[in-house]
Scaffold this motif. Sequence first.
Motif, PDB file in Angstrom:
ATOM      1  N   THR A 192     -28.335 -11.865 -16.062  1.00 34.08           N
ATOM      2  CA  THR A 192     -28.110 -11.946 -14.622  1.00 34.08           C
ATOM      3  C   THR A 192     -28.932 -11.352 -13.796  1.00 34.08           C
ATOM      4  OG1 THR A 192     -25.807 -12.533 -15.504  1.00 34.08           O
ATOM      5  CG2 THR A 192     -25.980 -11.854 -13.179  1.00 34.08           C
ATOM      6  N   GLY A 193     -29.052  -9.900 -14.083  1.00 37.61           N
ATOM      7  CA  GLY A 193     -29.900  -9.169 -13.089  1.00 37.61           C
ATOM      8  C   GLY A 193     -31.246  -9.431 -13.041  1.00 37.61           C
ATOM      9  N   ILE A 194     -31.726 -10.235 -14.164  1.00 36.56           N
ATOM     10  CA  ILE A 194     -33.365 -10.544 -13.976  1.00 36.56           C
ATOM     11  C   ILE A 194     -33.544 -11.892 -13.143  1.00 36.56           C
ATOM     12  CG2 ILE A 194     -35.111 -11.794 -15.280  1.00 36.56           C
ATOM     13  CD1 ILE A 194     -34.485 -10.215 -17.791  1.00 36.56           C
ATOM     14  N   LYS A 199     -34.737 -14.362  -7.688  1.00 35.48           N
ATOM     15  CA  LYS A 199     -34.163 -14.894  -6.768  1.00 35.48           C
ATOM     16  C   LYS A 199     -34.763 -14.167  -5.306  1.00 35.48           C
ATOM     17  CE  LYS A 199     -30.173 -16.677  -3.968  1.00 35.48           C
ATOM     18  NZ  LYS A 199     -31.031 -17.797  -4.037  1.00 35.48           N
ATOM     19  N   ASP A 200     -34.433 -12.874  -5.598  1.00 33.65           N
ATOM     20  CA  ASP A 200     -34.823 -11.856  -4.284  1.00 33.65           C
ATOM     21  C   ASP A 200     -36.316 -12.006  -4.196  1.00 33.65           C
ATOM     22  OD1 ASP A 200     -33.779  -9.863  -2.296  1.00 33.65           O
ATOM     23  OD2 ASP A 200     -35.552  -8.944  -3.257  1.00 33.65           O
ATOM     24  N   GLY A 205     -34.034 -18.749  -9.130  1.00 33.89           N
ATOM     25  CA  GLY A 205     -32.818 -18.773  -8.561  1.00 33.89           C
ATOM     26  C   GLY A 205     -32.362 -19.629  -7.428  1.00 33.89           C
ATOM     27  N   GLU A 206     -32.705 -20.918  -7.437  1.00 29.74           N
ATOM     28  CA  GLU A 206     -32.613 -21.936  -6.414  1.00 29.74           C
ATOM     29  C   GLU A 206     -31.140 -22.281  -6.835  1.00 29.74           C
ATOM     30  OE1 GLU A 206     -35.366 -22.013  -8.240  1.00 29.74           O
ATOM     31  OE2 GLU A 206     -37.050 -21.896  -6.830  1.00 29.74           O
ATOM     32  N   SER A 207     -30.539 -22.378  -7.847  1.00 29.81           N
ATOM     33  CA  SER A 207     -29.214 -22.850  -8.181  1.00 29.81           C
ATOM     34  C   SER A 207     -28.230 -21.650  -8.092  1.00 29.81           C
ATOM     35  CB  SER A 207     -28.914 -23.242  -9.582  1.00 29.81           C
ATOM     36  OG  SER A 207     -29.449 -22.376 -10.724  1.00 29.81           O
ATOM     37  N   ILE A 208     -28.654 -20.470  -7.637  1.00 32.11           N
ATOM     38  CA  ILE A 208     -27.648 -19.426  -7.327  1.00 32.11           C
ATOM     39  C   ILE A 208     -27.218 -19.241  -5.912  1.00 32.11           C
ATOM     40  CG2 ILE A 208     -27.271 -16.826  -7.394  1.00 32.11           C
ATOM     41  CD1 ILE A 208     -29.501 -16.586  -9.733  1.00 32.11           C
ATOM     42  N   ASP A 209     -25.906 -19.530  -5.685  1.00 34.99           N
ATOM     43  CA  ASP A 209     -25.670 -19.361  -4.163  1.00 34.99           C
ATOM     44  C   ASP A 209     -25.615 -17.941  -3.750  1.00 34.99           C
ATOM     45  OD1 ASP A 209     -24.569 -22.085  -4.640  1.00 34.99           O
ATOM     46  OD2 ASP A 209     -22.655 -21.407  -5.130  1.00 34.99           O
ATOM     47  N   ASN A 210     -25.622 -17.820  -2.380  1.00 37.01           N
ATOM     48  CA  ASN A 210     -26.209 -16.680  -1.756  1.00 37.01           C
ATOM     49  C   ASN A 210     -24.541 -16.320  -1.262  1.00 37.01           C
ATOM     50  OD1 ASN A 210     -26.974 -14.341  -0.239  1.00 37.01           O
ATOM     51  ND2 ASN A 210     -28.098 -15.708   1.047  1.00 37.01           N
ATOM     52  N   GLN A 304     -34.905  -0.051  -5.320  1.00 39.72           N
ATOM     53  CA  GLN A 304     -35.059   0.894  -6.506  1.00 39.72           C
ATOM     54  C   GLN A 304     -35.683  -0.090  -7.776  1.00 39.72           C
ATOM     55  OE1 GLN A 304     -31.463   2.868  -7.390  1.00 39.72           O
ATOM     56  NE2 GLN A 304     -31.462   4.095  -5.839  1.00 39.72           N
ATOM     57  N   LEU A 305     -35.269  -1.430  -7.877  1.00 37.56           N
ATOM     58  CA  LEU A 305     -35.744  -2.126  -9.007  1.00 37.56           C
ATOM     59  C   LEU A 305     -37.213  -2.448  -8.779  1.00 37.56           C
ATOM     60  CD1 LEU A 305     -35.536  -3.426 -11.706  1.00 37.56           C
ATOM     61  CD2 LEU A 305     -34.281  -5.372 -10.507  1.00 37.56           C
ATOM     62  N   LYS A 306     -37.438  -2.699  -7.212  1.00 39.29           N
ATOM     63  CA  LYS A 306     -38.757  -3.405  -6.952  1.00 39.29           C
ATOM     64  C   LYS A 306     -39.804  -1.996  -6.919  1.00 39.29           C
ATOM     65  CE  LYS A 306     -37.403  -7.038  -3.750  1.00 39.29           C
ATOM     66  NZ  LYS A 306     -37.366  -7.513  -2.473  1.00 39.29           N
ATOM     67  N   SER A 307     -39.232  -0.914  -6.625  1.00 35.13           N
ATOM     68  CA  SER A 307     -40.466   0.209  -6.804  1.00 35.13           C
ATOM     69  C   SER A 307     -40.703   0.491  -8.334  1.00 35.13           C
ATOM     70  CB  SER A 307     -39.631   1.374  -5.970  1.00 35.13           C
ATOM     71  OG  SER A 307     -38.482   1.733  -6.676  1.00 35.13           O
ATOM     72  N   THR A 308     -39.872   0.355  -9.031  1.00 35.23           N
ATOM     73  CA  THR A 308     -40.102   0.505 -10.540  1.00 35.23           C
ATOM     74  C   THR A 308     -40.865  -0.513 -11.187  1.00 35.23           C
ATOM     75  OG1 THR A 308     -37.539   1.279 -10.776  1.00 35.23           O
ATOM     76  CG2 THR A 308     -38.801   1.050 -12.713  1.00 35.23           C
ATOM     77  N   VAL A 309     -40.846  -1.624 -10.650  1.00 32.20           N
ATOM     78  CA  VAL A 309     -41.653  -2.797 -11.482  1.00 32.20           C
ATOM     79  C   VAL A 309     -42.889  -2.665 -10.677  1.00 32.20           C
ATOM     80  CG1 VAL A 309     -41.720  -4.996 -11.672  1.00 32.20           C
ATOM     81  CG2 VAL A 309     -39.578  -4.061 -11.837  1.00 32.20           C
TER      82      VAL A 309
END
Length: 654
Positions: A192-194, A199-200, A205-210, A304-309
């Motif tokens: 789910t996190g991935i 999506k972000d 993640g087109e099928s994930i509702d905002n 934070q995740l973006k800065s890590t990756v």
Amino acid sequence: MSHAQAESVIKNIIREIGQECASKGQAVSETLVAFIVKAVVLDSRNEFNVDRTLTKNDVQKLIKLCVDRLLDQKSPSLDTIKMQVYFDMNYTSRGEFLDEHHSVLESRMAPVCREITDSRARSRDELETLYRKIVSFVLLRSGLGSPTDISTVREATAALQSIFPQSELGTFLGLNKKDKERQLNELTMIVTGIRLFNKDSGKGGESIDNLPAILNEAIPAASKHYEAEMKLSLNLAQRYTALMEKLASEDSEKDQNVQTDLMKQALYNVRQHIVFLRIIMSEIITCAQQVESLQQQFGVRMEQLKSTVRTKTAVPTAQVYPHFIALSHLWSAFQDEMVLLTVFSNIAANLEPFLCLHSQLFPDSTIDQLLEGTEVKTDEQRIEETSGDRIDPSDYKKQDWFFPETTANFHHLPLQYRGICGYTLVEKDGLLFSGNPNTGILKYKEKYYSFSSKEAAQAFVENPEKYIAAVTEIAKQHAELIQLLELQHQFASVTPYTEVKEGDKVIVKPITKCDSSTQTDTHLLPSNIVKSYEWNEWELRRKAIKLANLRNKVTHSMQTNLSHLRRDNTSQVYLPKHMATQTKATGTSNVPQPKIYLAGLRGGMSKTTQMCHRMLYETRVTSQNCRSHVDFPSTLGYKTYHLAKNKWKSCQYG
């Protein structure tokens, strides 16, 4: 009659009332029937004595009264009670709503989870089928897309393969059931996190509702809708109040076209609707606050995740997995807020049918005609009119009075009758006027009362018990007032929707002093740490086996005359030094080596030497033992030697 017999009789009465209503085409719930039975018994006008056993005639009378009241299609009082019962059966706290929702979700996912954990796949096809089931479980559990959508399944499969390739199914199948369930939940959160991260990042993640955007639109819309509904209900309640006040003040006989009792019931009905709408509105405001907080946390965690990756092709799992799991938890919280908003909206929408009698009994045209020339005041206007009148505490030194400027938690005090003025309710034949807290709040027997005016407060404080008993009597005649005015503590058998158990209820007390200090010890209680405590079951088993084995063991010991004097002695010495000497050059000596020569064997100038065969043989042997070389004449050689040897032996043995 014993308690068990009384319960049996009541259940039979309720069952018989329900059956009779059903036979006449009106389906009623047992909860509603029980409430009506209690209301009929409490009403003194029906002449039921609760202190004696009901006779057969009393039971028949009770059943008839209850059935007539339940079948009355033009009773605002019945609609109010139905509204209260519905709200009581469907509304609860946010935590209980979410617990129930999660339990329902777990029960629905249990068959899918059981099918995975109980699998005994061996062949390649079976393993592929099991892996597809795990992907379906992840999608269903996360709520991000449908397992029947091919693109969604492919996206979830790719995310799952990055953290749990199909080659690890063998290890998964070797786990026990609890470990399998725990790993499935963990895989669901990471996937789910991935997917949320992708999506972000715009990579899927087109099928994930905002959900944040949906909630930001739905919550203000719902709030606006319920505010409009509350405004209409407040306007209707103010019109009823103004009309009843006008009719009560006229000395001439009341208009025969207006049924004041029905109007009073209609007033209670709309006031109860306002109370429930305010509860729903407070829950929606809480949802808005929670969504705002969740959005901030979600944004921070995503950054934070973006800065890590960054642009790394490979990142340690210990660094990114916690971020993925945190994103999953935050998204689940968004889903919970969506569920709560839906539940509260449904509850509010289902309250509207209980207001349908107003337009039938009291059309707007009729009320406008009766109110012609009469000013309709709002609750705020009535409070504003009496804001200057205040109680002087010095005139009532035996009573405790609280005011906004002297009490810190003034607006959180639990007011009796839900803030309604008890004096006005009694003196004006059931009219509901909101109390003005600025006039002063009276504390009487650990309860707090507010009043609509200074005169009402002065009259009430002269004889509080009289007005308290009168309010209770009015509530017995109009059972809907029991919950509307929060009088459940006086009627123990009526369970309120917002009432908490006494052990869990926090009673707010007025704070009239704010300067305080306190000091506690660093360690208030002594430490009781058991050193021998073991939490590991296997360690306890090991100790138990050890103790069991000791029961079969015997310890022997012995001491002699010499052993008791022995002791360990130590001594210290100097370590030997490493010594070395040097001598002169090594010398050698050689001795002369003796040699034996036999001369004259060939003849020549000297006299020929004569040797017997034995001498010749011994000379040869001696020369061999001494390892010395004898130069025999070539004419003799070995042949002469062997001939001499044989002749010697023949002479010796001959």
